[in-house]
Design a protein around this motif. Structure first.
Motif, PDB file in Angstrom:
ATOM      1  N   GLU A 200       0.824  -1.208   0.000  1.00 39.78           N
ATOM      2  CA  GLU A 200       0.000   0.000   0.000  1.00 39.78           C
ATOM      3  C   GLU A 200       0.862   1.264   0.000  1.00 39.78           C
ATOM      4  O   GLU A 200       0.573   2.229  -0.693  1.00 39.78           O
ATOM      5  N   SER A 201       1.930   1.257   0.794  1.00 42.15           N
ATOM      6  CA  SER A 201       2.816   2.428   0.856  1.00 42.15           C
ATOM      7  C   SER A 201       3.702   2.536  -0.378  1.00 42.15           C
ATOM      8  O   SER A 201       4.060   3.636  -0.808  1.00 42.15           O
ATOM      9  N   PHE A 202       4.061   1.378  -0.960  1.00 42.02           N
ATOM     10  CA  PHE A 202       4.907   1.351  -2.158  1.00 42.02           C
ATOM     11  C   PHE A 202       4.184   0.531  -3.226  1.00 42.02           C
ATOM     12  O   PHE A 202       4.470  -0.652  -3.424  1.00 42.02           O
ATOM     13  N   PRO A 203       3.211   1.161  -3.915  1.00 42.00           N
ATOM     14  CA  PRO A 203       2.365   0.405  -4.852  1.00 42.00           C
ATOM     15  C   PRO A 203       3.090  -0.090  -6.098  1.00 42.00           C
ATOM     16  O   PRO A 203       2.600  -0.990  -6.772  1.00 42.00           O
ATOM     17  N   GLU A 204       4.229   0.496  -6.420  1.00 43.53           N
ATOM     18  CA  GLU A 204       4.976   0.078  -7.613  1.00 43.53           C
ATOM     19  C   GLU A 204       6.184  -0.755  -7.204  1.00 43.53           C
ATOM     20  O   GLU A 204       6.992  -0.335  -6.377  1.00 43.53           O
ATOM     21  N   GLY A 205       6.313  -1.935  -7.791  1.00 44.53           N
ATOM     22  CA  GLY A 205       7.457  -2.786  -7.506  1.00 44.53           C
ATOM     23  C   GLY A 205       8.455  -2.853  -8.631  1.00 44.53           C
ATOM     24  O   GLY A 205       9.534  -3.444  -8.482  1.00 44.53           O
ATOM     25  N   GLU A 206       8.128  -2.245  -9.767  1.00 46.28           N
ATOM     26  CA  GLU A 206       9.016  -2.288 -10.932  1.00 46.28           C
ATOM     27  C   GLU A 206       9.900  -1.043 -10.974  1.00 46.28           C
ATOM     28  O   GLU A 206       9.473   0.049 -10.584  1.00 46.28           O
ATOM     29  N   TRP A 207      11.105  -1.218 -11.453  1.00 48.46           N
ATOM     30  CA  TRP A 207      12.036  -0.093 -11.584  1.00 48.46           C
ATOM     31  C   TRP A 207      11.799   0.613 -12.910  1.00 48.46           C
ATOM     32  O   TRP A 207      11.765  -0.019 -13.964  1.00 48.46           O
ATOM     33  N   PHE A 208      11.650   1.946 -12.858  1.00 47.28           N
ATOM     34  CA  PHE A 208      11.317   2.728 -14.050  1.00 47.28           C
ATOM     35  C   PHE A 208      12.429   3.733 -14.356  1.00 47.28           C
ATOM     36  O   PHE A 208      13.265   4.040 -13.490  1.00 47.28           O
ATOM     37  N   PRO A 209      12.423   4.293 -15.574  1.00 44.99           N
ATOM     38  CA  PRO A 209      13.395   5.356 -15.873  1.00 44.99           C
ATOM     39  C   PRO A 209      13.280   6.528 -14.898  1.00 44.99           C
ATOM     40  O   PRO A 209      14.285   7.152 -14.548  1.00 44.99           O
ATOM     41  N   GLY A 210      12.036   6.823 -14.468  1.00 44.27           N
ATOM     42  CA  GLY A 210      11.849   7.942 -13.546  1.00 44.27           C
ATOM     43  C   GLY A 210      12.580   7.770 -12.232  1.00 44.27           C
ATOM     44  O   GLY A 210      12.939   8.757 -11.578  1.00 44.27           O
ATOM     45  N   ASP A 211      12.819   6.511 -11.822  1.00 38.36           N
ATOM     46  CA  ASP A 211      13.576   6.277 -10.588  1.00 38.36           C
ATOM     47  C   ASP A 211      15.009   6.769 -10.736  1.00 38.36           C
ATOM     48  O   ASP A 211      15.578   7.372  -9.820  1.00 38.36           O
ATOM     49  N   PHE A 212      15.628   6.501 -11.908  1.00 43.43           N
ATOM     50  CA  PHE A 212      16.964   7.021 -12.178  1.00 43.43           C
ATOM     51  C   PHE A 212      16.940   8.547 -12.277  1.00 43.43           C
ATOM     52  O   PHE A 212      17.824   9.239 -11.761  1.00 43.43           O
ATOM     53  N   ILE A 213      15.925   9.064 -12.966  1.00 48.31           N
ATOM     54  CA  ILE A 213      15.849  10.506 -13.211  1.00 48.31           C
ATOM     55  C   ILE A 213      15.762  11.279 -11.897  1.00 48.31           C
ATOM     56  O   ILE A 213      16.489  12.263 -11.684  1.00 48.31           O
ATOM     57  N   LEU A 214      14.892  10.848 -10.994  1.00 41.08           N
ATOM     58  CA  LEU A 214      14.743  11.544  -9.714  1.00 41.08           C
ATOM     59  C   LEU A 214      15.987  11.389  -8.836  1.00 41.08           C
ATOM     60  O   LEU A 214      16.326  12.284  -8.059  1.00 41.08           O
ATOM     61  N   MET A 215      16.669  10.247  -8.977  1.00 45.52           N
ATOM     62  CA  MET A 215      17.869  10.039  -8.171  1.00 45.52           C
ATOM     63  C   MET A 215      18.961  11.044  -8.515  1.00 45.52           C
ATOM     64  O   MET A 215      19.760  11.419  -7.650  1.00 45.52           O
ATOM     65  N   THR A 216      18.997  11.513  -9.758  1.00 40.86           N
ATOM     66  CA  THR A 216      20.070  12.440 -10.157  1.00 40.86           C
ATOM     67  C   THR A 216      19.997  13.767  -9.418  1.00 40.86           C
ATOM     68  O   THR A 216      21.004  14.476  -9.316  1.00 40.86           O
ATOM     69  N   ILE A 217      18.812  14.112  -8.913  1.00 40.41           N
ATOM     70  CA  ILE A 217      18.700  15.377  -8.166  1.00 40.41           C
ATOM     71  C   ILE A 217      18.442  15.110  -6.678  1.00 40.41           C
ATOM     72  O   ILE A 217      17.967  15.984  -5.954  1.00 40.41           O
ATOM     73  N   GLY A 218      18.750  13.883  -6.231  1.00 39.88           N
ATOM     74  CA  GLY A 218      18.640  13.572  -4.813  1.00 39.88           C
ATOM     75  C   GLY A 218      17.228  13.486  -4.299  1.00 39.88           C
ATOM     76  O   GLY A 218      16.970  13.786  -3.130  1.00 39.88           O
ATOM     77  N   GLN A 219      16.308  13.054  -5.157  1.00 40.52           N
ATOM     78  CA  GLN A 219      14.914  12.910  -4.734  1.00 40.52           C
ATOM     79  C   GLN A 219      14.481  11.455  -4.899  1.00 40.52           C
ATOM     80  O   GLN A 219      15.313  10.560  -4.811  1.00 40.52           O
ATOM     81  N   GLY A 220      13.195  11.209  -5.087  1.00 42.57           N
ATOM     82  CA  GLY A 220      12.708   9.842  -5.166  1.00 42.57           C
ATOM     83  C   GLY A 220      12.805   9.167  -3.816  1.00 42.57           C
ATOM     84  O   GLY A 220      12.414   9.730  -2.784  1.00 42.57           O
ATOM     85  N   ASP A 221      13.356   7.969  -3.789  1.00 39.59           N
ATOM     86  CA  ASP A 221      13.465   7.191  -2.549  1.00 39.59           C
ATOM     87  C   ASP A 221      14.851   7.287  -1.917  1.00 39.59           C
ATOM     88  O   ASP A 221      15.166   6.527  -1.000  1.00 39.59           O
ATOM     89  N   THR A 222      15.669   8.216  -2.395  1.00 44.70           N
ATOM     90  CA  THR A 222      17.023   8.379  -1.869  1.00 44.70           C
ATOM     91  C   THR A 222      17.001   9.028  -0.486  1.00 44.70           C
ATOM     92  O   THR A 222      16.282   9.994  -0.258  1.00 44.70           O
ATOM     93  N   LEU A 223      17.804   8.487   0.438  1.00 47.30           N
ATOM     94  CA  LEU A 223      17.922   9.057   1.779  1.00 47.30           C
ATOM     95  C   LEU A 223      19.388   9.067   2.207  1.00 47.30           C
ATOM     96  O   LEU A 223      20.123   8.116   1.926  1.00 47.30           O
ATOM     97  N   VAL A 224      19.797  10.125   2.884  1.00 46.40           N
ATOM     98  CA  VAL A 224      21.150  10.204   3.435  1.00 46.40           C
ATOM     99  C   VAL A 224      21.070  10.785   4.835  1.00 46.40           C
ATOM    100  O   VAL A 224      20.085  11.415   5.215  1.00 46.40           O
TER     101      VAL A 224
END
Length: 650
Positions: free
Chosen positions: A471-495
């Protein structure tokens, strides 16, 4: 003749046995009946009581030898709940009259859930001696009450460095099951967090014992032996008390100023919490680590009730016991871009000799032959078209729309769906591997408890988290958008802030990653050296030195000219102190943006990494960058600038 002699011998033997039995019986009767009372009295007079003598814990010193935590003698009143019986209310009332503390407050302290029911609970410290003498003289009026003189922790610099130092508490049931705590007993005090916890074995010392002979009335008949306590070892830290205080004050001042600012339609910035770290990139030595809100560790020298604990340290107070520098996990925003750029240069996705357009938005490639194909548009942080620029300028101006295509190229060039290469997917995620090489996604191994991992998301993680929390993570597939958001430190990235400081340390230190640490050395009470911290800078990022230098030099543009932190560093004496850095504005819906700034500095043979984060502090240039500037000015003895309104840039 033989048989009569044999019979005589048997009779003699039987007579001897009867005589011996009669003698033994008579002696036992004498001991148990006639002499019983005398022996009881002797036994009463010869009873032995063992009294534990607490060992002074070791002193915690800063890098210059100034004590941050030491000990002082204190008269403490303890209460044993089991021994109170039906006298609880009366005893608490009488004590409240003596101590001038409300009886219900003493009762709340007595209900401290951290103590076992049979453990004496400290309800008052620093009790005047006249009161202590009175309680001892009227001990029958105070059943279960004891007066002790014990060493308690004191903090010469107040709450400075509270999160690094930590605090003490009763040993937990879980720890008592640990073989490493086999010599601890219920009720013993141990380090709960920070240095007090991590270096418990060095600081604790060994308790002493005093043997007294007492009678049945508990009267002391004299000391008959003792084993003196052995003080704990002293711990010297890499923390500099002045830099620590500077960092805490700068963080708090920047947060308080941010609360006076209005940013767009969200109204006044909440700026509710934050963290800051000062690190030596050459050694990994942590010179300062601040977390806001903070707390007063001296509170834990006495018992506190569960209600008081919640009132002081709960959610309503911003969870001040949380060390956000190592326990807070946040999207890094654009502070991630230098490491993405280094990876993209290494993988030849971009080059240093080419320019790239920085439009207000970028549309991800899609199948134009499919009329139902979704078009995904990703916006820049500014609506202006900034034109063409190099990667160096893209870092300084923090152009999102130059980084988005990098993420898509990682998908296009390297990614293979799991059904095509189930066992080889890791090799097709080089950006994740490069980011992990900088230390993201795993603990830095700092010598402080409760450090968090952060997160570098990949296909395996996304599938696993989806299966666990659909329910919290409805998508289980990796998409291009996951890479795209990671480049600006967003998406599911945490530090964590410390992870980011360690990564910038590697950028400043030519790719060498030093394990961050707060310990410098451990010294015995007789001032002999027990051990020194062994620096660990053996790991190296597998990215070409020329790419690391290019990125590092590019970040000088962030704080000058048209860089995103140019206004925040206006008038800074760059001819005296070299500074390079990166702003970050992280989106954390539905909250206000989180403000980041990470800087590298060098002057006079000193190098430092300074990182600041402010939760709901708006843009990176608005709140975090001025905080970092203030810290840098203090470190190098420059004239302090004032916190002013800075236009919101990434």
């Amino acid at each position: 003749m033989t048989e009569p002699r044999m019979g005589l011998r048997v009779k003699v033997l039987a007579t001897l046995v009867l005589v011996m039995f009669a003698t033994l019986t008579t002696r036992l009767w004498f001991l148990q009946v006639l002499a019983a009372e005398q022996y009881k009295e002797d036994a009463k007079d010869n009873a032995v009581r063992l009294i534990e003598v607490p060992a002074p814990r070791g002193v915690i010193n800063d890098a210059n030898g100034d004590p941050l935590v030491d000990n002082r003698a204190s008269v403490v009143i303890t209460i044993n709940r089991q021994a109170l019986g039906d006298d609880t209310e009366r005893v608490l009332f009488d004590l409240s009259q003596l101590l001038d503390v409300p009886a219900d407050e003493l009762g709340s302290r007595l209900d401290d859930p951290r103590y076992y029911v049979f453990s004496p609970i400290p309800v008052a410290i620093d009790v005047p001696r006249r009161i202590a003498y009175y309680i001892k003289e009227h001990d029958t009026d105070f059943p279960g009450v004891d007066v002790l003189q014990v060493p308690v922790r004191q903090y010469p610099s107040g709450s400075v460095g509270a999160h690094v130092l930590g605090y003490l508490g009763q040993v937990s049931k879980e720890k008592l099951k640990d073989p490493g705590f086999a010599d601890y007993e219920p009720g013993d005090l141990v380090g709960v967090s920070g240095v007090e916890s991590y270096y418990e074995r060095d600081l604790a010392g060994t308790q002493g014992l005093v043997k007294y002979r007492v009678n049945s009335a508990g009267q002391n008949l004299g000391r008959i032996g003792e084993q003196p306590p052995v003080a704990g070892n002293d711990v010297w830290l890499t923390i500099d008390a002045q830099t620590q205080e500077l960092t805490e004050q700068s963080l708090q001042a920047g947060i308080e100023h941010a609360r006076t600012l209005v940013e767009s339609e969200s109204g006044y910035l909440k700026a509710n919490a934050g963290a800051a770290v000062v690190l030596d990139p050459q050694t990994g030595a942590i010179e300062a680590m601040a977390s806001f809100p903070s707390f007063d560790p001296s509170v834990f020298t006495r018992s506190i009730s569960e209600k008081e604990f919640k009132n002081r340290f709960g959610w309503a107070r911003g969870r001040p016991l949380l060390n956000r520098a190592i326990q807070g996990q946040y999207p890094p925003g654009s502070t991630y871009k230098p490491f993405v750029a280094a990876s993209a240069l290494q993988r030849e996705i971009v080059t240093t000799g080419q320019t790239y357009g920085c439009p207000p938005s970028w549309t991800a490639p899609f199948d134009e032959s499919d009329p139902d194909a979704m078009q995904y548009v990703f916006n820049n942080w500014t609506t202006a078209d900034l034109g063409y620029m190099s990667i160096a300028t893209a870092l300084a101006k923090s152009c999102d729309t130059i980084f988005y295509p990098m993420g898509y190229r990682y998908w296009d060039l390297f990614y293979v769906n799991e059904d095509e290469a189930a066992n080889d997917i890791v090799s097709h995620e080089p950006m994740q591997r490069d980011l992990e090489a900088f230390g993201f996604g795993s603990q830095t191994r700092v010598d402080l408890s409760f450090e968090q991992d952060g997160r570098v998301p990949d296909a395996k993680w996304k599938r696993t988290i989806h299966e666990a929390y659909p329910e919290s993570f409805p998508e289980g597939e990796w998409f291009p958008g996951d890479f795209i958001l990671m480049t600006i430190g967003q998406g599911d990235t945490l530090v964590t802030p410390l992870q980011l400081a360690t990564a910038f340390g590697a950028l400043e230190n030519d790719g060498k990653i030093c394990v961050p640490h707060v310990l410098d050395r451990v010294v015995a009470p007789d001032e002999t050296l027990v051990r020194e911290y062994q620096q660990n800078c053996r790991r190296r990022v597998r990215i070409d030195d020329r790419h690391l230098r290019y990125v590092r030099d590019a970040l000088t543009g962030t704080v000058t000219g048209g860089g995103t932190a140019g206004a925040a560093f206006a008038g800074f004496p760059f001819d005296a102190v070299w500074v390079a850095g990166k702003t970050g504005t992280a989106e954390v819906d539905p909250k206000q943006d989180y403000s980041w700034f990470a800087a590298m500095t060098a002057a006079g043979g000193q190098e430092h990494v300074v990182v600041a984060l402010v939760e709901q502090g708006g843009h990176g240039a608005t709140t975090a960058a001025p905080i970092v500037r203030h810290i840098i000015e203090g470190i190098y003895g420059l004239e302090f600038s004032q916190f002013t309104d800075i236009e919101g840039t990434d």
